[in-house]
Design a protein around this motif. Sequence first.
Motif, short mmCIF file in Angstrom:
data_model
loop_
_atom_site.label_atom_id
_atom_site.label_comp_id
_atom_site.label_asym_id
_atom_site.label_seq_id
_atom_site.Cartn_x
_atom_site.Cartn_y
_atom_site.Cartn_z
N SER A 168 0.82 -1.22 0.00
CA SER A 168 0.00 0.00 0.00
C SER A 168 0.85 1.27 0.00
CB SER A 168 -0.95 0.01 1.20
OG SER A 168 -1.67 -1.19 1.25
N HIS A 169 2.00 1.22 -0.68
CA HIS A 169 2.88 2.38 -0.86
C HIS A 169 3.35 2.99 0.46
CE1 HIS A 169 1.87 2.10 -5.11
NE2 HIS A 169 0.60 2.01 -4.74
N GLY A 170 3.26 2.22 1.53
CA GLY A 170 3.78 2.72 2.81
C GLY A 170 2.92 3.79 3.46
N THR A 213 -4.03 1.22 5.53
CA THR A 213 -3.31 0.01 5.92
C THR A 213 -2.27 0.29 7.00
OG1 THR A 213 -3.49 -0.59 3.61
CG2 THR A 213 -2.02 -1.94 4.95
N TRP A 214 -1.65 1.47 6.93
CA TRP A 214 -0.52 1.78 7.81
C TRP A 214 -0.92 2.54 9.07
CZ3 TRP A 214 4.28 -0.28 7.23
CH2 TRP A 214 4.52 -0.95 6.01
N GLY A 215 -2.22 2.80 9.22
CA GLY A 215 -2.70 3.40 10.47
C GLY A 215 -2.34 4.87 10.62
N SER A 217 11.07 6.30 -2.55
CA SER A 217 10.24 6.16 -3.75
C SER A 217 8.77 6.40 -3.46
CB SER A 217 10.42 4.76 -4.36
OG SER A 217 10.03 3.77 -3.43
N ASN A 218 8.33 6.10 -2.25
CA ASN A 218 6.92 6.29 -1.90
C ASN A 218 6.74 7.15 -0.66
OD1 ASN A 218 4.92 4.41 -3.62
ND2 ASN A 218 6.92 3.43 -3.47
N VAL A 219 7.59 6.92 0.33
CA VAL A 219 7.56 7.75 1.53
C VAL A 219 9.01 8.01 1.95
CG1 VAL A 219 5.35 6.85 2.39
CG2 VAL A 219 7.48 5.72 3.06
#
Length: 568
Positions: A288-290, A294-296, A314-316
């Motif tokens: 989920s791209h960090g 999903t990551w709360g 790259s994403n976060v």
Amino acid sequence: TAVSKERELTDGFHLVIDALKLNGIETIYNVPGIPITDLGRMAQAAGLRVISFRHEQNAGNAAAIAGYLTKKPGVCLTVSAPGFLNGLTALANATTNCFPMILISGSSEREIVDLQQGDYEEMDQLAIAKPLCKAAFRVLHAADIGIGVARAIRAACSGRPGGVYLDLPAKLFSQVMDAEKGAKSLVKVIDPAPAQIPSPEAVKRALEVLKSAKKPLIILGKGAAYAQADDAIRELVEKSGVPFLPMSMAKGLLPDTHPQSAGAARSTVLKDSDVVMLIGARLNWLLSHGKGKTWGEAPKKFIQIDIEPKEMDSNVEIVAPLVGDIGSVVNALLQGMGANWPAPPADWVKAVSTKKDENIAKMAPRLMNNKSPMDFHGALGALRTVIKERPETILVNEGANTLDLARGVIDMYQPRKRLDVGTWGVMGIGMGFAIAAAIETGHPVLAVEGDSAFGFSGMEVETICRYKLPVCVVIFNNNGIYRGTDVNTAGDDPATTVFVADSRYDKMMEAFGGVGVNVTSPDELLRAVNAALDSRKPTLINAVIDPAAGSESGRIGNLNPQSVLKKK
Ligand code: ADP
Ligand code: MG
């Protein structure tokens, strides 16, 4: 005399074969045809194992997974234009998955191709391959074959591994040159994947972040499995005491039954962790791209170990990038941790294992049902037992529900034993992966396939029979894609997602002399798979699954775009 004169010459055919052999390539995954038919024959005669497939995409997928399993580039050999394009799908997939592979295709005459005069299978293959792989080369002179092969090998294996295209025009093969000069022109690639040592500051920074964590998590990806640093990774995980989550193909790097495994508490650890160490896993769609739900809510700090510097941020934001090869980085971390590394807070470790035990207990009864026709859980419960009792078996897995549910249900115990649809979630890898896994490792292979997924590479059951490979294919046959129950309300044609009902895929295997079995209950399935793995005979088991079992697109139904007008 004529004979001694012949002996003093070599040609393109021989130089290609000699160059591959010199670099330890033992197997070629091939589909014969103009202009590479003789190259395949001569390679076989020269002692290379040449495995001929029915379609280039499957040969390509075989080469790709051979690369993943061995850290040496898997080699696929195809004819020009259409064969090349078929192989290119696998090459692009290998590149996306960071598997070292070389696609060698014969090609037409440059002079005619470049003037677009309509040669046999004319295509500017080099130009087409370039954007779809890590590197692409063409060799025009026999004297350059050694360098061409060396460049291909180095490009495939070094840094982030990937796919390489090597274009060999038909004319090259028959070019002759002095044998001694030819031999001297070959290059043995020294240290094709040099160690990449992380900087001491980066190691120190990462350890400080990890030490500060209240709720740390380690995520292992297929890069970690590829690295073959199994003992060091296990030591890092155990010494740190941090719960770990394996990505699909990293399952078994540490056993799924390991006390620190957080596999069954995935959503909890992703949401609640505060420091996440990624080891050979990208923060792409599969994670989920960090960011997001999903990551709360709680802020995260990411430590990332990767050989590719551009992967960082790259994403976060990555607060502690560790660029290097996983073996070197993990060993540096171990050294930096010293003898008295503190365990993570006990309440976190406890929370994770409580959640995990709850989820495992909830799932258990569903896996023990002996319903007929089977649902996915009943059938997978049987296969789970098989892998538990035979942990050296290589599991190949593709499909929608068949993939998503098998990933969760079937525990893995050893590294690199689970091979699946990878980064693209692509269908069609099944038989290619199964064949190469059997060839490269000698271990028996269990391929668990959705009926739809199997269709993309199903003709290769003939290849499995021809080479008498210890492959057992289990088809979860629910009469269609996702489910077999859709109806077309607008006409007589079948719905777009259903197949012929009650098909007997097992008969396909019998057609080629393999063993076919039809099973309708988990008990029967268990017996049939055990018999197949014991006998090492090519076997295909048609496992009849309730057509109503399963859900649209398995666990990734949310990726389907929705028409706002559809359900008026
Ligand atoms: P998964 O799908 O399991 O999460 P990915 O394919 O997303 O795995 O990530 C694998 C990562 O591992 C890639 O970013 C790749 O650059 C990296 N990688 C591959 N081999 C090595 C290695 N030997 N050392 C370090 N990183 C590696
Ligand atoms: Mg199906």
